[in-house]
Design a protein around this motif. Sequence first.
Motif, PDB file in Angstrom:
ATOM      1  N   LEU A   7       0.863  -1.101   0.128  1.00 16.98           N
ATOM      2  CA  LEU A   7       0.042   0.048  -0.489  1.00 16.98           C
ATOM      3  C   LEU A   7       1.002   1.212  -0.368  1.00 16.98           C
ATOM      4  N   ASN A   8       0.333   2.368  -0.773  1.00 25.43           N
ATOM      5  CA  ASN A   8       0.968   3.951  -0.506  1.00 25.43           C
ATOM      6  C   ASN A   8       0.134   5.091  -0.988  1.00 25.43           C
ATOM      7  N   VAL A   9       0.785   5.394   0.622  1.00 22.68           N
ATOM      8  CA  VAL A   9      -0.151   6.695   0.382  1.00 22.68           C
ATOM      9  C   VAL A   9       0.858   7.804   0.093  1.00 22.68           C
ATOM     10  N   ALA A  10       0.752   8.978  -0.875  1.00 24.02           N
ATOM     11  CA  ALA A  10       1.145  10.136  -1.060  1.00 24.02           C
ATOM     12  C   ALA A  10       0.657  11.173  -0.272  1.00 24.02           C
ATOM     13  N   GLU A  11       1.447  12.218  -0.869  1.00 18.13           N
ATOM     14  CA  GLU A  11       1.640  13.549   0.218  1.00 18.13           C
ATOM     15  C   GLU A  11       0.558  13.792   0.136  1.00 18.13           C
ATOM     16  N   SER A  12      -0.316  14.292   1.059  1.00 22.24           N
ATOM     17  CA  SER A  12      -1.709  15.034   1.187  1.00 22.24           C
ATOM     18  C   SER A  12      -3.115  14.191   0.630  1.00 22.24           C
ATOM     19  N   GLU A  13      -2.537  12.943   1.387  1.00 16.48           N
ATOM     20  CA  GLU A  13      -3.526  12.172   0.157  1.00 16.48           C
ATOM     21  C   GLU A  13      -5.054  11.399   2.020  1.00 16.48           C
ATOM     22  N   PHE A  14      -6.159  11.452   1.498  1.00 15.43           N
ATOM     23  CA  PHE A  14      -6.336  10.630   2.374  1.00 15.43           C
ATOM     24  C   PHE A  14      -6.771   9.130   2.286  1.00 15.43           C
ATOM     25  N   VAL A  15      -6.256   8.158   2.787  1.00 12.89           N
ATOM     26  CA  VAL A  15      -6.354   7.180   2.300  1.00 12.89           C
ATOM     27  C   VAL A  15      -7.731   6.040   3.539  1.00 12.89           C
ATOM     28  N   THR A  16      -8.388   5.712   2.917  1.00 13.60           N
ATOM     29  CA  THR A  16      -9.343   4.541   4.532  1.00 13.60           C
ATOM     30  C   THR A  16      -9.259   3.257   3.751  1.00 13.60           C
ATOM     31  N   LEU A  17      -8.827   2.650   4.838  1.00 14.14           N
ATOM     32  CA  LEU A  17      -8.388   1.295   5.046  1.00 14.14           C
ATOM     33  C   LEU A  17      -9.870   1.014   5.700  1.00 14.14           C
ATOM     34  N   LEU A  18     -11.074   0.538   4.456  1.00 14.25           N
ATOM     35  CA  LEU A  18     -12.705   0.128   5.162  1.00 14.25           C
ATOM     36  C   LEU A  18     -12.668  -1.820   4.818  1.00 14.25           C
ATOM     37  N   GLY A  19     -13.679  -1.774   6.399  1.00 17.84           N
ATOM     38  CA  GLY A  19     -13.765  -3.376   5.798  1.00 17.84           C
ATOM     39  C   GLY A  19     -14.546  -4.283   7.172  1.00 17.84           C
ATOM     40  N   PRO A  20     -15.082  -4.952   7.393  1.00 16.44           N
ATOM     41  CA  PRO A  20     -15.429  -5.251   8.848  1.00 16.44           C
ATOM     42  C   PRO A  20     -15.195  -5.654   9.291  1.00 16.44           C
ATOM     43  N   SER A  21     -14.933  -5.750  10.758  1.00 13.75           N
ATOM     44  CA  SER A  21     -14.462  -6.281  11.622  1.00 13.75           C
ATOM     45  C   SER A  21     -13.801  -7.852  11.348  1.00 13.75           C
ATOM     46  N   GLY A  22     -12.116  -8.085  11.976  1.00 24.11           N
ATOM     47  CA  GLY A  22     -11.914  -9.405  11.347  1.00 24.11           C
ATOM     48  C   GLY A  22     -10.907  -9.334   9.986  1.00 24.11           C
ATOM     49  N   SER A  23     -11.211  -7.594   9.557  1.00 25.60           N
ATOM     50  CA  SER A  23     -10.756  -7.959   8.163  1.00 25.60           C
ATOM     51  C   SER A  23      -9.326  -7.176   8.062  1.00 25.60           C
ATOM     52  N   GLY A  24      -8.757  -7.148   9.265  1.00 28.01           N
ATOM     53  CA  GLY A  24      -6.968  -7.052   9.675  1.00 28.01           C
ATOM     54  C   GLY A  24      -6.664  -5.807   9.272  1.00 28.01           C
ATOM     55  N   LYS A  25      -7.578  -5.165   8.982  1.00 24.78           N
ATOM     56  CA  LYS A  25      -7.577  -3.781   9.373  1.00 24.78           C
ATOM     57  C   LYS A  25      -6.990  -2.497  10.340  1.00 24.78           C
ATOM     58  N   THR A  26      -7.167  -3.315  11.334  1.00 26.97           N
ATOM     59  CA  THR A  26      -6.717  -3.088  12.970  1.00 26.97           C
ATOM     60  C   THR A  26      -5.257  -3.783  13.067  1.00 26.97           C
ATOM     61  N   THR A  27      -4.938  -4.779  12.117  1.00 31.80           N
ATOM     62  CA  THR A  27      -3.208  -5.216  11.577  1.00 31.80           C
ATOM     63  C   THR A  27      -2.507  -4.417  12.208  1.00 31.80           C
ATOM     64  N   LEU A  28      -3.200  -3.801  10.918  1.00 36.49           N
ATOM     65  CA  LEU A  28      -2.393  -2.891   9.283  1.00 36.49           C
ATOM     66  C   LEU A  28      -2.136  -2.065  10.214  1.00 36.49           C
ATOM     67  N   LEU A  29      -3.300  -1.408  10.562  1.00 40.85           N
ATOM     68  CA  LEU A  29      -2.638   0.307  11.478  1.00 40.85           C
ATOM     69  C   LEU A  29      -1.974  -0.121  12.534  1.00 40.85           C
ATOM     70  N   LYS A  30      -1.993  -1.210  13.816  1.00 41.14           N
ATOM     71  CA  LYS A  30      -1.292  -1.215  14.359  1.00 41.14           C
ATOM     72  C   LYS A  30       0.280  -1.603  13.849  1.00 41.14           C
ATOM     73  N   ILE A  31       0.321  -2.382  12.763  1.00 45.53           N
ATOM     74  CA  ILE A  31       1.791  -2.659  11.827  1.00 45.53           C
ATOM     75  C   ILE A  31       2.814  -1.190  12.035  1.00 45.53           C
ATOM     76  N   ILE A  32       1.466  -0.050  11.111  1.00 45.55           N
ATOM     77  CA  ILE A  32       1.984   0.799  10.721  1.00 45.55           C
ATOM     78  C   ILE A  32       2.783   1.591  11.757  1.00 45.55           C
ATOM     79  N   ALA A  33       1.586   1.677  13.345  1.00 46.69           N
ATOM     80  CA  ALA A  33       2.267   2.576  14.158  1.00 46.69           C
ATOM     81  C   ALA A  33       2.832   2.208  15.087  1.00 46.69           C
ATOM     82  N   GLY A  34       3.614   0.847  14.990  1.00 46.18           N
ATOM     83  CA  GLY A  34       4.605  -0.225  15.767  1.00 46.18           C
ATOM     84  C   GLY A  34       4.182  -0.453  16.538  1.00 46.18           C
ATOM     85  N   MET A  35       2.826  -0.667  17.105  1.00 44.88           N
ATOM     86  CA  MET A  35       2.352  -1.759  18.106  1.00 44.88           C
ATOM     87  C   MET A  35       2.372  -2.905  18.052  1.00 44.88           C
TER      88      MET A  35
END
Lengths: 364, 265, 290
Positions: free
Chosen positions: A26-54
């Motif tokens: 996944l690439n997010v460009a400068e000034s871009e607004f990208v949304t991770l959309l999905g039902p619970s258990g789809s992996g969006k929270t896991t992905l966010l936690k990996i990006i945050a380093g948690m």
Amino acid sequence: MTTNKLSLQQVSKAYGYVDALHPTDLNVAESEFVTLLGPSGSGKTTLLKIIAGMERPSGGRVFINGRDTTETPVRERDLGMVFQNYALMPHLSVFDNVAFPLKVRKTGAEEIRRKVGEALGTVQLAHLADRKPQALSGGQQQRVSIARAIVYNPSLVLMDEPLGALDKKLREQLQHEIKQLHERLGITILYVTHDQQEAMSMSDRIALMNEGRIEQLGAPRELYFSPKTAFAADFLGNSNFIEATVSEVSAAATRCRLSGGEELLAPRRDGVRQGDAVRLMVRPEHIRLIGGDGAAEDNVLTASSLGPTFFGDALEIRAQIADGSEVSVKVANNFEVAAAAPGQPLRLGWSSDHTHLFASGSGR
Amino acid sequence: MRFLTKNLSLPVIVTWLIYVFLLVPSLVVIPISFGTSNELVFPPQDWGLDLYRRALDPAEGWLAAAGRSMVLGILATTIALLMGVPAAYGLSRSRFPGQKALTFMLMSPIFAPTIVVALALYLYFATLGMTGTMAALAMSHAVVITPFILVTTLSGLKHLDRNIENAAMVMGATRLQIFFHVVLPALKGSVLTGGLFAFLLSFDEVIVSWFIARSDQPTLPVKMYSSIQWEISPVLSAISTFLVAITVVGSVVAAFISSAETDGI
Amino acid sequence: MTTPMLRRDGRTRTMLNRLGFGSFVLPLTLFMLLVFCLPLIGVVRTSICDGDCSLVAYVDFATGKLFHRALINTLSIGFVTGLVSVICGYFVAYHLSRMTARRRRFFLVLVMLPFWTSILVKSFAFTVILGTDGIINNALQAVTGTDIVIPMIFNRAGVIIGMAHWLIPFAVFPILSSLLSQDKALRDAAEIMGARPWDIFWKVTFPLSLPGVIAGGLMSSVIGMGSFVTPALLGGRRDMMMANLVDFYVREALDWRMASAIAVILVLIALLILSLAAWLRQRQESGAAA
């Protein structure tokens, strides 16, 4: 070429034998607004936690602002984050909450005062600087949290279902405010939500996630009008699915036969051959009710009404077609309901361009 | 988290030292109790069961004292449970003026300096001519341990779904029926742990007993207290080991009950 | 409700019914009034009226040197043990708060064990450990090869070590509950904003745990001030606390009036500290709401 603010390369996460996240780019460009959309258990929270380093990824690399941060501690990743439950420090005033990231960076007192003032001004809360967070409404608390996430100009602001705890009216207002803030300040935002309406109204691009992978990535209109999978079609907006078998594949179109005997036309799709079981999808707002002598569409089905439901801004009519499945139709709210009373015969028509064809059994 | 523990290694060492400090006094008595000499030596030179033989010798009086403490603990715990459990239920399921003050009054034996409670009960039972009786001791202990029954029962009640009681009431059950058939069975775990700890508390109680008990009929802790005060005999290590064993069994059983309870929910 | 049998005692029934659930509290309330409140009132009465009525015991207390020393001992030992208990308790509580609930259950047993161990067992153990011929001094002599003796018992140090050991669990529980009630998202947020572990602890975790620290500190101080067994068994002659004076006046001097007066003063001190705690908590709550 500008560097991406965020770049994920083959990032994956496994818990034991369970793949919470398949290798993902996944690439997010400068000034871009990208949304991770999905039902619970789809992996969006896991992905966010990996990006945050948690969370540590099981594989792949995470780049923030062009720098490989896969092994970087959370505090050195230069991220801002807005939490669903605000995560404001209850023992600090609004001002001190917003000043917190500057203080841990040893910013001078004068500069702190100026920057916090600016940030609170941006979210229109300058007059509440001395209050404690608990004395603020939910919407105000989330605005403080946003001010706190932008005051130190992080490379990327993560928003984890920030409006999930608010009621509908407030949610819509804050959606608007966040979008304006994004446009005005040019900040880069990665937003997580399970609300498709929220995702569509705010994002430049949506990454639709399902079962640990990105199912489709694109602008909101693209996802809505050209869903690549039945899941995407089903998750964004309302949709009617009709089971059918391909009876003929021509250069321009695919002809499908329903079990009730009717035939429907869909655009041509590579890889689909005669005899394949397929699912056809059409959105309720694309179906018209055709009068006895009305101009015919290229797809027409006869159906029996199951009755109308009033939604205020629109009217939904549910109808049963010959193969027994249900189809819903969205019509204007001034529609004469008597014509759709239960048992009334209806003719449903729509353009073959609005028909989407998916391999059977995909999605859901 | 990972680097947090790494950076705080000194605090981690301090923490472990504190655990050691907390545990060592309870453990150190055990090896000493298996020594044989008449002096306190650690570690003992010779091993044996002499000290236990002496502790169990009826002439030494330890056995009688332990028996007295056992009877007293059972009596006091029974009184405390019979009054404390219904009271906790009443307090948690009703709102009335002065409730806060009443709760404070019922709980205050926890906060009040035990010496003051002991003096008050001593003077009181002396006026009634009851000093030294088992009845006076049991009531005194009940005063001290009931607040603990209240605390454990109240916290157990917090986890009960009140709608079940409301449903029973809608179906026509009286308050007493609800208490006996709905609330008590659900509270079994907390009542049991509360009762267990209350018993331990009473069994180990020394200050109130020191004032109330007859000096020729001491409870086990009172006998230990005067013994430590006058001559530190090695027999005490055998008695102490016995008390530590009771505490360990009590704590483990209580932890087991409460974990079974939370796992069940 | 119309059966004659029920009608006969209808009056008490209505009264109990109006009390509702309150009637469940009635037996214990009566018992506590009779066997707790009445005796306490008796102490206040005895402190003034024992045969004749006068304030002589209080006057003695205000002027007697012995009493002054006991008062100062009580306050200072209570304060120091409260402090020591809170500091030690914080380490333990922090450690407990950062583990899984399953692991915590095991470690809590380690804290509960000394909590439930008889204070006499502990006092006896400390005489064995800290005594002049005790484990520590013997070990020191063996290691250094000298006949060094550190006096750790029958003095102030012995009292404070023994009392802290007893009171640490009282400090652990309120601190632990305030640490556990903290939202982990706050620490995550601080970390994302760039705070180091040290900053996170001193700027987020610790300030948020202050209510628990204050509650634990005051609690262990108050309990410590009323203690009787530890100073009697581990302290020296100069470490006599007010509780020991009460015992002395009942058993040796047979002066119930003096014993009662000291007890009343001890209760007043405890009440003062407890209301200070209540006031602090209230101020904190109203401060949070403002």
